[in-house]
Write a protein that holds these residues in place. Structure first.
Motif, PDB file in Angstrom:
ATOM      1  N   UNK A  38       0.882  -1.167   0.000  1.00 56.52           N
ATOM      2  CA  UNK A  38       0.000   0.000   0.000  1.00 56.52           C
ATOM      3  C   UNK A  38       0.920   1.217   0.000  1.00 56.52           C
ATOM      4  N   UNK A  39       1.030   1.839  -1.147  1.00 49.96           N
ATOM      5  CA  UNK A  39       1.907   3.000  -1.322  1.00 49.96           C
ATOM      6  C   UNK A  39       1.050   4.250  -1.321  1.00 49.96           C
ATOM      7  N   UNK A  40       1.296   5.147  -0.364  1.00 52.92           N
ATOM      8  CA  UNK A  40       0.587   6.425  -0.336  1.00 52.92           C
ATOM      9  C   UNK A  40       1.511   7.521  -0.843  1.00 52.92           C
ATOM     10  N   UNK A  41       1.015   8.285  -1.806  1.00 59.09           N
ATOM     11  CA  UNK A  41       1.771   9.402  -2.371  1.00 59.09           C
ATOM     12  C   UNK A  41       1.189  10.684  -1.802  1.00 59.09           C
ATOM     13  N   UNK A  42       2.036  11.447  -1.126  1.00 55.15           N
ATOM     14  CA  UNK A  42       1.595  12.683  -0.482  1.00 55.15           C
ATOM     15  C   UNK A  42       2.397  13.858  -1.029  1.00 55.15           C
ATOM     16  N   UNK A  43       1.886  15.055  -0.791  1.00 54.68           N
ATOM     17  CA  UNK A  43       2.562  16.251  -1.273  1.00 54.68           C
ATOM     18  C   UNK A  43       1.549  17.348  -1.550  1.00 54.68           C
ATOM     19  N   UNK A  44       2.033  18.555  -1.729  1.00 56.46           N
ATOM     20  CA  UNK A  44       1.154  19.698  -1.973  1.00 56.46           C
ATOM     21  C   UNK A  44       0.508  19.614  -3.351  1.00 56.46           C
ATOM     22  N   UNK A  45      -0.552  20.379  -3.545  1.00 55.86           N
ATOM     23  CA  UNK A  45      -1.191  20.472  -4.857  1.00 55.86           C
ATOM     24  C   UNK A  45      -0.164  20.975  -5.872  1.00 55.86           C
ATOM     25  N   UNK A  46      -0.193  20.382  -7.061  1.00 51.87           N
ATOM     26  CA  UNK A  46       0.738  20.802  -8.100  1.00 51.87           C
ATOM     27  C   UNK A  46       2.085  20.119  -8.062  1.00 51.87           C
ATOM     28  N   UNK A  47       2.245  19.143  -7.150  1.00 51.56           N
ATOM     29  CA  UNK A  47       3.546  18.464  -7.030  1.00 51.56           C
ATOM     30  C   UNK A  47       3.720  17.354  -8.060  1.00 51.56           C
ATOM     31  N   UNK A 213       2.409   0.895   3.773  1.00 57.36           N
ATOM     32  CA  UNK A 213       3.719   0.355   4.168  1.00 57.36           C
ATOM     33  C   UNK A 213       4.847   1.089   3.424  1.00 57.36           C
ATOM     34  N   UNK A 214       4.444   2.012   2.518  1.00 54.84           N
ATOM     35  CA  UNK A 214       5.432   2.838   1.828  1.00 54.84           C
ATOM     36  C   UNK A 214       4.833   4.212   1.580  1.00 54.84           C
ATOM     37  N   UNK A 215       5.581   5.241   1.940  1.00 53.98           N
ATOM     38  CA  UNK A 215       5.158   6.625   1.727  1.00 53.98           C
ATOM     39  C   UNK A 215       6.104   7.270   0.717  1.00 53.98           C
ATOM     40  N   UNK A 216       5.520   7.931  -0.280  1.00 57.84           N
ATOM     41  CA  UNK A 216       6.292   8.721  -1.233  1.00 57.84           C
ATOM     42  C   UNK A 216       5.868  10.173  -1.074  1.00 57.84           C
ATOM     43  N   UNK A 217       6.836  11.043  -0.764  1.00 64.50           N
ATOM     44  CA  UNK A 217       6.552  12.468  -0.672  1.00 64.50           C
ATOM     45  C   UNK A 217       7.080  13.153  -1.916  1.00 64.50           C
ATOM     46  N   UNK A 218       6.184  13.855  -2.621  1.00 62.45           N
ATOM     47  CA  UNK A 218       6.550  14.541  -3.852  1.00 62.45           C
ATOM     48  C   UNK A 218       6.487  16.052  -3.678  1.00 62.45           C
ATOM     49  N   UNK A 219       7.397  16.734  -4.352  1.00 65.12           N
ATOM     50  CA  UNK A 219       7.387  18.202  -4.412  1.00 65.12           C
ATOM     51  C   UNK A 219       8.033  18.626  -5.722  1.00 65.12           C
ATOM     52  N   UNK A 220       7.398  19.575  -6.396  1.00 59.69           N
ATOM     53  CA  UNK A 220       7.956  20.152  -7.627  1.00 59.69           C
ATOM     54  C   UNK A 220       8.276  19.105  -8.694  1.00 59.69           C
ATOM     55  N   UNK A 221       7.466  18.043  -8.747  1.00 59.46           N
ATOM     56  CA  UNK A 221       7.661  17.040  -9.780  1.00 59.46           C
ATOM     57  C   UNK A 221       8.672  15.963  -9.459  1.00 59.46           C
ATOM     58  N   UNK A 222       9.304  16.055  -8.305  1.00 60.20           N
ATOM     59  CA  UNK A 222      10.302  15.064  -7.884  1.00 60.20           C
ATOM     60  C   UNK A 222       9.775  14.213  -6.729  1.00 60.20           C
ATOM     61  N   UNK A 223      10.317  12.995  -6.595  1.00 54.94           N
ATOM     62  CA  UNK A 223      10.176  12.256  -5.344  1.00 54.94           C
ATOM     63  C   UNK A 223      11.277  12.767  -4.421  1.00 54.94           C
ATOM     64  N   UNK A 224      10.848  13.449  -3.370  1.00 53.98           N
ATOM     65  CA  UNK A 224      11.800  14.059  -2.447  1.00 53.98           C
ATOM     66  C   UNK A 224      12.264  13.053  -1.399  1.00 53.98           C
ATOM     67  N   UNK A 225      11.314  12.213  -0.967  1.00 60.42           N
ATOM     68  CA  UNK A 225      11.652  11.244   0.088  1.00 60.42           C
ATOM     69  C   UNK A 225      10.697  10.059  -0.005  1.00 60.42           C
ATOM     70  N   UNK A 226      11.209   8.877   0.282  1.00 57.79           N
ATOM     71  CA  UNK A 226      10.409   7.655   0.241  1.00 57.79           C
ATOM     72  C   UNK A 226      10.824   6.757   1.389  1.00 57.79           C
ATOM     73  N   UNK A 227       9.847   6.114   2.029  1.00 54.47           N
ATOM     74  CA  UNK A 227      10.181   5.199   3.106  1.00 54.47           C
ATOM     75  C   UNK A 227       8.944   4.707   3.835  1.00 54.47           C
ATOM     76  N   UNK A 228       9.165   3.910   4.847  1.00 56.35           N
ATOM     77  CA  UNK A 228       8.081   3.393   5.680  1.00 56.35           C
ATOM     78  C   UNK A 228       7.475   4.552   6.484  1.00 56.35           C
ATOM     79  N   UNK A 229       6.164   4.497   6.771  1.00 57.81           N
ATOM     80  CA  UNK A 229       5.554   5.565   7.567  1.00 57.81           C
ATOM     81  C   UNK A 229       6.299   5.861   8.868  1.00 57.81           C
TER      82      UNK A 229
END
Length: 252
Positions: A38-47, A213-229
């Protein structure tokens, strides 16, 4: 390909980029999705979160890079898009139900048209998944008669009726009234507990922390950070991640 099977890798995203005109939206995106992740992708609008999902589902074609599904590159002209989307399904923000059809018909049409199932099999399958999301009593209703939360649960049942390997969710609760959000999140949590492979773009941070079980944080079109919650929410390493999660962590 054998290696992918051995490692249970369902999707591989390699150096994915997407540009609209001269505007780069996705920039060198790389990550893997394993079976039952279960991969959740988070980040601001427009990321770039929703554009990434749309590329994975082939609703948008990447400008460059690769998407591998069970080891096969799927952005080539040879891919049968309808068949692929039956295996990598998607639930949208705004339900996208057919308003002229009943709930039951909405959940049968894809099975009949794409999977070539007969009417009786499609009906039985549709009722099974409508029961699963708690919407079986409404099989003869039309979408206009239902609340937003009910429509979204039907959209999930419709996607499940195609029996996908992976289900993509694009902000599935953002169009809902607050009191309806939990109904949909509880259905998604149940699916996660049953082992369905899911990629979820969400602003529901508590849900992401609890279910993914995996979080992807995006900003400005990039994956900034990825890892377990436990890593991302408790000890984010990138300042952008810290800033984005600051309010959630402080209010927890």
């Amino acid at each position: 390909m054998d290696n992918n099977t051995e490692n249970n890798i369902v999707l591989e995203i390699k150096h994915l980029s997407k540009t609209f005109g001269k505007n780069p939206i996705l920039k060198d995106i790389n990550f893997n999705v394993h079976k039952s992740d279960v991969t959740c992708i988070i980040g601001s609008s427009g990321s770039g979160k929703s554009t990434l999902l749309r590329c994975i589902n082939l609703l948008e074609f990447p400008t460059s890079g690769e998407i591998l599904y069970n080891g096969d590159e799927i952005t080539s002209n040879k891919t049968n898009e309808a068949s692929y989307r039956s295996k990598v399904g998607m639930v949208f923000q705004n339900f996208n139900l057919f308003n002229n059809m009943t709930i039951l018909q909405n959940c049968m049409i894809g099975q009949i048209k794409v999977l070539k199932k007969d009417v009786e099999t499609s009906k039985k399958n549709a009722i099974y998944y409508l029961e699963k999301v708690g919407m079986a009593p409404y099989i003869n209703a039309k979408p206009r008669q239902l609340s937003g939360g009910q429509k979204q649960r039907i959209a999930i049942a419709r996607a499940l009726a195609m029996e996908p390997d992976v289900l993509l969710f694009d902000e599935p609760t953002s169009a809902l009234d607050p009191q309806m959000v939990n109904d949909v999140l509880n259905v998604m949590k149940k699916l996660a507990n049953e082992g369905l492979t899911m990629i979820i773009v969400t602003h529901e941070m508590a849900f992401a922390k609890d279910v993914a079980n995996n979080i992807i944080f995006m900003a400005n079109g990039f994956i900034v950070e990825e890892g377990h919650p436990s890593e991302i929410f408790v000890n984010p390493k990138n300042p952008l991640t810290k800033d984005f999660l600051g309010r959630f962590i402080n209010n927890e």
